[in-house]
Design an enzyme around this catalytic site. Structure first.
Site, PDB file in Angstrom:
ATOM      1  N   THR A  17       0.854  -1.183   0.000  1.00 50.53           N
ATOM      2  CA  THR A  17       0.000   0.000   0.000  1.00 50.53           C
ATOM      3  C   THR A  17       0.891   1.233   0.000  1.00 50.53           C
ATOM      4  O   THR A  17       1.913   1.264   0.681  1.00 50.53           O
ATOM      5  CB  THR A  17      -0.971  -0.012   1.210  1.00 50.53           C
ATOM      6  OG1 THR A  17      -1.816   1.133   1.147  1.00 50.53           O
ATOM      7  CG2 THR A  17      -0.244  -0.040   2.535  1.00 50.53           C
TER       8      THR A  17
ATOM      9  N   HIS B  43       3.037 -11.819  14.112  1.00 51.76           N
ATOM     10  CA  HIS B  43       4.089 -12.354  14.988  1.00 51.76           C
ATOM     11  C   HIS B  43       3.946 -13.851  15.242  1.00 51.76           C
ATOM     12  O   HIS B  43       4.861 -14.471  15.769  1.00 51.76           O
ATOM     13  CB  HIS B  43       4.088 -11.604  16.332  1.00 51.76           C
ATOM     14  CG  HIS B  43       4.815 -10.302  16.275  1.00 51.76           C
ATOM     15  ND1 HIS B  43       6.156 -10.191  16.496  1.00 51.76           N
ATOM     16  CD2 HIS B  43       4.377  -9.057  15.995  1.00 51.76           C
ATOM     17  CE1 HIS B  43       6.525  -8.931  16.382  1.00 51.76           C
ATOM     18  NE2 HIS B  43       5.456  -8.221  16.070  1.00 51.76           N
TER      19      HIS B  43
END
Length: 193
Positions: free
Chosen positions: A109, A165
């Site tokens: 983006t 994560h």
């Protein structure tokens, strides 16, 4: 930026920073395959993708759309640039089909054209990561040592990587971003990737 401007005419004006970022991301994804993956919600298994379908976020009158550049690893820089431009135009014209926006393995983006300098992009589930680009601008940079330095103007591009994560950690992200940065700083190497 100099490389992009020098070669923009050859690319019919389509050689954008976003297109360069797609090429750099694919090279980094090859070196760091856990960023080109998804997590199966039920089995909690990591699924490494062997293909590179890069989503490119496009601002439209109807909101954000994310068409996908399929098999980005098999395309030349000029082909990628043309396809990113075409997808952006089709997005803004409302000419995308659902299949054009599905199956991405990683997303980019770029809020730079809108003036954005810093932000936190949201991962496009079930992908593992998203790369955000801000507005490139000239900034003072100090070069040299503490006793012998100079201040020079450099074009700086803010980058942000959001990642899951559960799949990768901060050290993995630092290595991934290091590769992206090296490729964007040296577009000649990017063309060889």
């Amino acid at each position: 930026e100099g490389f992009r401007r020098e070669n923009k005419a050859e690319a019919d004006g389509t050689l954008t920073l976003t297109a360069l970022a797609v090429k750099a991301a694919v090279a980094a994804l090859k070196a760091h395959p856990r960023f080109n993956a998804s997590l199966n919600g039920e089995s909690r298994k990591i699924i490494l993708k062997k293909y590179f379908h890069i989503g490119v976020a496009i601002d439209t009158d109807r909101g954000l759309l994310v068409p996908v550049v399929r098999n980005a690893d098999c395309k030349s820089m000029l082909d990628l640039a043309g396809e990113v431009k075409q997808l952006a135009e089709r997005s803004r014209q409302g000419d995308l089909e659902p299949k054009d926006m599905s199956g991405g393995t990683f997303t980019i983006t770029n809020v730079g054209p809108l003036g954005g300098t810093g932000f936190t992009p949201i991962i496009n589930y079930p992908q593992v990561a998203i790369l955000g680009l801000g507005r490139a601008r000239l900034q003072p940079v100090i070069r040299g040592e503490i006793d012998n330095f100079e201040v020079v103007a450099r074009l700086m591009l803010p980058l942000c990587l959001a990642f899951d994560h559960r799949i990768v950690d901060g050290a993995d992200a630092a290595r991934f971003m290091g590769d992206v940065i090296r490729l964007l700083e040296n577009p000649q190497k990017l063309m060889l990737s």
